[in-house]
Enzyme design. Structure first.
Site, short mmCIF file in Angstrom:
data_model
loop_
_atom_site.label_atom_id
_atom_site.label_comp_id
_atom_site.label_asym_id
_atom_site.label_seq_id
_atom_site.Cartn_x
_atom_site.Cartn_y
_atom_site.Cartn_z
N SER A 1 1.79 -36.15 40.71
CA SER A 1 1.00 -35.08 41.28
C SER A 1 1.04 -35.21 42.80
O SER A 1 0.99 -36.33 43.30
CB SER A 1 -0.44 -35.19 40.77
N VAL B 1 21.93 -38.00 29.14
CA VAL B 1 22.84 -38.70 30.06
C VAL B 1 22.62 -40.20 29.93
O VAL B 1 21.48 -40.68 30.02
CB VAL B 1 22.57 -38.24 31.52
N THR C 1 7.08 -34.31 31.65
CA THR C 1 5.76 -34.27 32.29
C THR C 1 5.34 -32.85 32.64
O THR C 1 4.15 -32.54 32.67
CB THR C 1 5.80 -35.16 33.57
N ILE D 1 -2.76 -27.19 38.06
CA ILE D 1 -3.46 -26.81 39.30
C ILE D 1 -2.44 -26.69 40.43
O ILE D 1 -1.59 -27.57 40.60
CB ILE D 1 -4.48 -27.91 39.73
N CYS E 1 -7.30 -21.99 16.41
CA CYS E 1 -6.82 -22.57 15.15
C CYS E 1 -5.60 -23.45 15.35
O CYS E 1 -5.13 -24.08 14.41
CB CYS E 1 -6.54 -21.47 14.12
N HIS F 1 -2.48 -27.36 43.87
CA HIS F 1 -3.38 -28.02 44.82
C HIS F 1 -3.21 -27.42 46.21
O HIS F 1 -2.09 -27.11 46.64
CB HIS F 1 -3.07 -29.52 44.87
C1 LIG Z 1 -1.88 -35.95 33.76
C2 LIG Z 1 -1.12 -35.20 34.81
C3 LIG Z 1 -1.71 -34.21 35.57
C4 LIG Z 1 -1.01 -33.54 36.55
N1 LIG Z 1 -1.58 -32.49 37.19
C5 LIG Z 1 -0.91 -31.82 38.14
C6 LIG Z 1 -1.47 -30.70 38.77
O1 LIG Z 1 -2.53 -30.21 38.39
N2 LIG Z 1 -0.81 -30.14 39.78
C7 LIG Z 1 0.38 -30.62 40.23
O2 LIG Z 1 0.89 -30.10 41.21
N3 LIG Z 1 0.99 -31.62 39.59
C8 LIG Z 1 0.38 -32.23 38.55
N4 LIG Z 1 0.98 -33.25 37.88
C9 LIG Z 1 2.31 -33.67 38.28
C10 LIG Z 1 3.40 -32.78 37.70
O3 LIG Z 1 3.18 -32.52 36.34
C11 LIG Z 1 4.74 -33.49 37.90
O4 LIG Z 1 4.88 -33.81 39.25
C12 LIG Z 1 5.93 -32.65 37.48
O5 LIG Z 1 5.75 -32.08 36.22
C13 LIG Z 1 7.18 -33.51 37.49
O6 LIG Z 1 8.26 -32.71 37.12
P1 LIG Z 1 9.71 -33.29 36.98
O7 LIG Z 1 10.60 -32.14 36.75
O8 LIG Z 1 10.01 -34.17 38.14
O9 LIG Z 1 9.63 -34.27 35.71
P2 LIG Z 1 9.70 -33.88 34.16
O10 LIG Z 1 8.96 -32.65 33.86
O11 LIG Z 1 9.31 -35.10 33.41
O12 LIG Z 1 11.22 -33.56 33.91
C14 LIG Z 1 12.20 -34.57 33.83
C15 LIG Z 1 13.22 -34.15 32.78
O13 LIG Z 1 14.27 -35.09 32.77
C16 LIG Z 1 14.74 -35.18 31.45
N5 LIG Z 1 15.47 -36.44 31.29
C17 LIG Z 1 15.00 -37.69 31.46
N6 LIG Z 1 15.97 -38.60 31.16
C18 LIG Z 1 17.07 -37.89 30.82
C19 LIG Z 1 18.39 -38.26 30.41
N7 LIG Z 1 18.76 -39.53 30.25
N8 LIG Z 1 19.28 -37.27 30.13
C20 LIG Z 1 18.91 -35.98 30.23
N9 LIG Z 1 17.67 -35.58 30.60
C21 LIG Z 1 16.77 -36.51 30.90
C22 LIG Z 1 13.48 -35.14 30.61
O14 LIG Z 1 13.75 -34.74 29.28
C23 LIG Z 1 12.63 -34.13 31.37
O15 LIG Z 1 12.71 -32.84 30.84
C24 LIG Z 1 0.32 -33.90 36.84
C25 LIG Z 1 0.95 -34.87 36.04
C26 LIG Z 1 0.25 -35.48 35.01
C27 LIG Z 1 0.95 -36.42 34.09
#
Ligand SMILES: Cc1cc2nc3c(=O)[nH]c(=O)nc-3n(C[C@H](O)[C@H](O)[C@H](O)COP(=O)(O)OP(=O)(O)OC[C@H]3O[C@@H](n4cnc5c(N)ncnc54)[C@H](O)[C@@H]3O)c2cc1C
Length: 488
Positions: free
Chosen positions: A349, A173, A41, A48, A448, A50
């Site tokens: 988010s 994992v 994600t 942004i 492009c 926020h």
């Molecule tokens: C449409 C959209 C708009 C958003 N806009 C904003 C914004 O403007 N501002 C803001 O603050 N937030 C925003 N967010 C929220 C933000 O993007 C997320 O909160 C954040 O990226 C989450 O990060 P994470 O590290 O928790 O998850 P992720 O980035 O999903 O990381 C999780 C990781 O775990 C790994 N993983 C999963 N399962 C396994 C496994 N079995 N073994 C090994 N690895 C594994 C995955 O490969 C992945 O790399 C938005 C989200 C979306 C979808």
């Protein structure tokens, strides 16, 4: 024990936690199933930072959003991450909306957001002349910002890496279980090129951090009777060319609803204009494809609070999946009855904005458990990546004189030189795929979309890494660009 701490997930939260934990003398590993960091994600969102007026006072989202956004300017400076505090507006388009602005304002004050102001219609239009003709007023948050979400993630990972954290990418994992001393993790380690080279591995650690994004419910539910469900909520976007980048200067939101913050219009830190996202709940955690109906919703003339959007300047569309938990808030903390297993789950988010504060919170929890010594060699700063287009003419000339690769423009649309691409390949956790180069340099990201520069970037990757051209991939095994030779 192989490690003191294993972090599952190299997204923005896993990398933020890794960096904060590297301030201690600990053996830490970050595991991710993908070929690069930030492939979940964290790579497909609005980028942004926020201000923090949206989340309910007292929630973790509110507390960590405001704390994270306050940390962002100094973190961005220390790690050389492109970031700008451009301010944001929530625009009221009716009398009803106008009443809700006061609620948002009060909520923001309770959350501790600085500098909030309610603007009259005229003040708002003076600030942003392209606001809708229906504008009835706006909430202005000067601390709102825009950041490069890719670089935020990869820079925190690099920082953790230079401070001693081990990154095991291509490591999927499959299970976590408790042992007498801590935890055992079973995983498949993918070979970079050949499925025959895949192998099962077992790792052990005293603490596990569950930062697996959309899949964090899976690991939570292996350890807890109190089940968690994470639903992917798709957000689709259109990205417009840099020629449209000045249509608004601030991030412009509509009034938020139960499903989210609505369609926003914002300049990106790379100078483009972003329009989106939609909000649709899915069953498929891999459903990051765009849809005709989603893009039609983004393109609808009344979708945003901005008028005359030059949608003919769209250069690409994409979708991201929010990991929405069933508890209405971030789920962060040790699972009761499972000491040492720490959830960082349901980070929807504003997870990007909150990530620096999430890192600190989780590192404090781990420090409370393991009582580690501080790492006296911790280095907080990172040498910034070179962005030639941001340098003055004299600096560009000096750099090109020192290393002619900086004068060799590879990506014409985004003005990225060979020197910049080489830098990203040669750094710790260096780029090995086309997408990894794209996310660190901006090459392939322009008008492009790689049509001209893909082959050139492939040649550089091939030469630099000693990988044959037909093994160069977009984002890991199975996404090879060349399918075979037509001439020998
Ligand atoms: C449409 C959209 C708009 C958003 N806009 C904003 C914004 O403007 N501002 C803001 O603050 N937030 C925003 N967010 C929220 C933000 O993007 C997320 O909160 C954040 O990226 C989450 O990060 P994470 O590290 O928790 O998850 P992720 O980035 O999903 O990381 C999780 C990781 O775990 C790994 N993983 C999963 N399962 C396994 C496994 N079995 N073994 C090994 N690895 C594994 C995955 O490969 C992945 O790399 C938005 C989200 C979306 C979808």
């Amino acid at each position: 024990m192989d490690y003191d701490v294993i972090i599952i997930g190299a997204g923005v939260t896993g990398c933020a936690v890794a960096r904060e934990l590297s301030r201690y003398r600990l053996r830490i590993a970050v595991l991710d199933k993908n070929w690069d960091i930030g492939e979940g994600t964290s790579k497909a969102n609005s980028g942004i930072v926020h201000a923090g007026f949206d989340a309910m006072p007292g929630s973790l989202k509110a507390k960590l959003n405001v704390a994270g956004s306050q940390m962002m300017p100094s973190l961005a400076k220390a790690l050389g991450i492109p970031f700008m505090q451009n301010g944001s507006l929530v625009v009221a388009l009716s009398k009803d909306d106008r009443l809700h602005l006061d609620e948002l304002f009060e909520r923001g004050l309770k959350n501790g957001v600085k500098g909030l102001r309610i603007l009259s219609r005229n003040e708002a239009l003076e600030m942003e002349p392209n606001l809708s003709d229906k504008t009835a007023g706006a909430l202005f948050a000067p601390t709102g910002g825009i950041i490069c979400p890719f670089r935020l993630t990869s820079a925190m990972a690099e920082s953790a890496c230079i401070n001693g954290v081990t990154f095991l990418l291509r490591t999927n994992v499959s299970s976590v279980s408790r042992t007498d001393e801590g935890f055992r993790l079973e995983a498949i380690r993918y070979d970079e090129f050949d499925p025959k080279g895949d192998r099962d591995i077992t790792l052990s650690s005293s603490c596990v951090i569950n930062a697996a994004g959309l899949y964090a419910d899976r690991f939570h539910n292996m350890m807890s009777e109190d089940k968690l469900t994470i639903t992917p909520r798709k957000g689709e976007y259109c990205l417009l060319d840099v020629t449209a980048g000045n249509h608004v200067g601030r991030t412009v939101f509509r009034m938020p609803s139960a499903l989210g913050k609505g369609i926003l219009v914002s300049p990106t830190i790379h100078g483009n204009l972003l329009v989106g996202p939609t909000a649709t709940d899915l069953a498929d955690k891999e459903g990051t494809f765009t849809t005709a109906s989603g893009l039609a919703a983004v393109n609808a003339p009344e979708a945003s609070a901005v008028k005359n959007l030059p949608m003919k300047e769209v250069i690409t569309s994409f979708a991201g999946l929010r990991p929405c938990g069933d508890r209405g808030d971030f789920v962060i903390g040790e699972i009761p009855g499972q000491p040492g297993f720490i959830d960082v789950a349901a980070i929807e988010s504003p997870g990007l904005s909150a990530s620096p504060a999430i890192g600190v919170m989780v590192a404090d929890i781990v420090a409370g458990i393991l009582k580690p010594e501080h790492n006296p060699d911790f280095v907080g700063e990172l040498a910034p990546l070179t962005y030639m287009k941001l340098l003055g003419a004299e600096e560009q000339q000096a750099l090109t004189k020192k290393d002619p690769a900086y004068g060799n423009v590879i990506c014409r649309c985004a003005s990225v030189s060979e020197g910049e691409i080489l830098e990203t390949i040669r750094r710790p956790l260096g780029a090995r795929t086309l997408d990894a180069v794209k996310r660190r340099t901006g090459a392939n990201m322009g008008r492009c979309q790689g049509g001209f520069c893909y082959p050139k970037v492939m040649e550089i990757l091939s030469r630099e890494l000693g990988i044959p051209m037909d093994k160069i991939t977009k984002k890991g095994r199975g996404s090879e660009i060349l399918k075979g030779r037509i001439k020998e």
